[in-house]
Design a protein around this motif. Structure first.
Motif, PDB file in Angstrom:
ATOM      1  N   THR A  69       7.094  -0.263  -9.293  1.00  0.00           N
ATOM      2  CA  THR A  69       6.160  -1.222  -9.886  1.00  0.00           C
ATOM      3  C   THR A  69       6.735  -2.632  -9.834  1.00  0.00           C
ATOM      4  OG1 THR A  69       5.261   0.491 -11.325  1.00  0.00           O
ATOM      5  CG2 THR A  69       4.851  -1.789 -11.967  1.00  0.00           C
ATOM      6  N   SER A 115       3.605   9.382 -10.369  1.00  0.00           N
ATOM      7  CA  SER A 115       2.771   9.636 -11.539  1.00  0.00           C
ATOM      8  C   SER A 115       2.287  11.094 -11.558  1.00  0.00           C
ATOM      9  CB  SER A 115       1.577   8.682 -11.551  1.00  0.00           C
ATOM     10  OG  SER A 115       0.755   8.937 -12.655  1.00  0.00           O
ATOM     11  N   GLU A 116       1.883  11.600 -10.402  1.00  0.00           N
ATOM     12  CA  GLU A 116       1.458  13.005 -10.311  1.00  0.00           C
ATOM     13  C   GLU A 116       2.633  13.937 -10.629  1.00  0.00           C
ATOM     14  OE1 GLU A 116      -0.151  16.359  -7.183  1.00  0.00           O
ATOM     15  OE2 GLU A 116      -0.420  14.253  -6.633  1.00  0.00           O
ATOM     16  N   HIS A 128       2.516   1.709  -3.282  1.00  0.00           N
ATOM     17  CA  HIS A 128       1.525   2.177  -4.262  1.00  0.00           C
ATOM     18  C   HIS A 128       1.351   3.692  -4.148  1.00  0.00           C
ATOM     19  CE1 HIS A 128      -0.356  -0.816  -6.774  1.00  0.00           C
ATOM     20  NE2 HIS A 128      -0.428  -1.669  -5.771  1.00  0.00           N
ATOM     21  N   ILE A 129       1.309   4.198  -2.933  1.00  0.00           N
ATOM     22  CA  ILE A 129       1.178   5.647  -2.737  1.00  0.00           C
ATOM     23  C   ILE A 129       2.373   6.362  -3.360  1.00  0.00           C
ATOM     24  CG2 ILE A 129       1.140   7.511  -1.018  1.00  0.00           C
ATOM     25  CD1 ILE A 129      -0.451   5.552   0.805  1.00  0.00           C
ATOM     26  N   SER A 130       3.573   5.821  -3.148  1.00  0.00           N
ATOM     27  CA  SER A 130       4.767   6.409  -3.767  1.00  0.00           C
ATOM     28  C   SER A 130       4.651   6.416  -5.290  1.00  0.00           C
ATOM     29  CB  SER A 130       6.025   5.627  -3.366  1.00  0.00           C
ATOM     30  OG  SER A 130       6.351   5.849  -2.033  1.00  0.00           O
ATOM     31  N   THR A 131       4.140   5.345  -5.847  1.00  0.00           N
ATOM     32  CA  THR A 131       3.974   5.259  -7.299  1.00  0.00           C
ATOM     33  C   THR A 131       2.969   6.292  -7.794  1.00  0.00           C
ATOM     34  OG1 THR A 131       4.448   2.894  -7.146  1.00  0.00           O
ATOM     35  CG2 THR A 131       3.490   3.663  -9.204  1.00  0.00           C
ATOM     36  N   LYS A 132       1.879   6.456  -7.065  1.00  0.00           N
ATOM     37  CA  LYS A 132       0.878   7.458  -7.435  1.00  0.00           C
ATOM     38  C   LYS A 132       1.462   8.872  -7.364  1.00  0.00           C
ATOM     39  CE  LYS A 132      -2.832   6.687  -5.004  1.00  0.00           C
ATOM     40  NZ  LYS A 132      -4.031   6.249  -4.279  1.00  0.00           N
ATOM     41  N   GLU A 133       2.261   9.138  -6.356  1.00  0.00           N
ATOM     42  CA  GLU A 133       2.901  10.448  -6.237  1.00  0.00           C
ATOM     43  C   GLU A 133       3.889  10.677  -7.375  1.00  0.00           C
ATOM     44  OE1 GLU A 133       2.007  12.845  -4.296  1.00  0.00           O
ATOM     45  OE2 GLU A 133       0.740  11.767  -2.885  1.00  0.00           O
ATOM     46  N   ILE A 163       9.221   5.002 -11.024  1.00  0.00           N
ATOM     47  CA  ILE A 163       7.956   4.290 -11.233  1.00  0.00           C
ATOM     48  C   ILE A 163       8.224   2.828 -11.597  1.00  0.00           C
ATOM     49  CG2 ILE A 163       5.939   4.078 -12.763  1.00  0.00           C
ATOM     50  CD1 ILE A 163       5.885   7.197 -12.800  1.00  0.00           C
ATOM     51  N   HIS A 208       0.828  -1.210   0.000  1.00  0.00           N
ATOM     52  CA  HIS A 208       0.000   0.000   0.000  1.00  0.00           C
ATOM     53  C   HIS A 208       0.864   1.264   0.000  1.00  0.00           C
ATOM     54  CE1 HIS A 208      -3.294   2.704   0.840  1.00  0.00           C
ATOM     55  NE2 HIS A 208      -2.624   3.173   1.880  1.00  0.00           N
ATOM     56  N   TYR A 229       3.117  14.261 -14.244  1.00  0.00           N
ATOM     57  CA  TYR A 229       2.103  15.166 -14.801  1.00  0.00           C
ATOM     58  C   TYR A 229       2.535  16.629 -14.672  1.00  0.00           C
ATOM     59  CZ  TYR A 229      -2.201  17.892 -15.048  1.00  0.00           C
ATOM     60  OH  TYR A 229      -3.133  18.842 -15.369  1.00  0.00           O
TER      61      TYR A 229
END
Length: 115
Positions: free
Chosen positions: A104, A69-70, A62-67, A100, A59, A73
């Motif tokens: 992953t 990705s942001e 996953h948060i690190s991966t989402k950050e 990433i 979990h 952007y």
């Protein structure tokens, strides 16, 4: 310090410098967003060291991966709005994509070992 932590910390330092550079150019909104997201990658990895379970570790990664990705952007927007040049954009974006991929890969390995 493992490879993902070291790379994330080095990336965070680059993002901090980018934030300062953007503020000097008078850009305050995106610079704050990328500072928050870009440094959060490493912060969540650091937090994952003390995960309570494999699910908790996954979990947090996953948060690190989402950050990450942001952050990717915000880098695209900064480049497309001409606040950063192509060379800086590509360098930061490559580092971000590498993080990433590392995250992953770790998440996928952790998921496969818990089955």
């Amino acid at each position: 310090m493992d490879i993902k932590s070291k790379k994330a910390e080095e990336f965070s330092l680059r993002i901090i410098k980018l934030h300062s550079y953007l503020k000097e150019k008078g850009e305050y909104v995106m610079s704050k967003q990328i500072l928050r997201a870009g440094t959060s990658i490493g912060a969540n990895i650091a937090e994952s060291i003390y995960s309570e379970s494999t699910d908790d570790l996954i979990h947090k990664l996953h948060i690190s991966t989402k950050e990450a990705s942001e952050t990717s952007y915000w880098l695209r927007l900064l480049y497309r709005s001409e606040f950063i040049d192509e060379k800086l954009y590509l360098s930061l974006q490559n580092d971000c994509q590498e993080l990433i991929k590392i995250l992953t890969s770790i998440i996928n390995k952790l998921k496969s070992t818990r089955k």
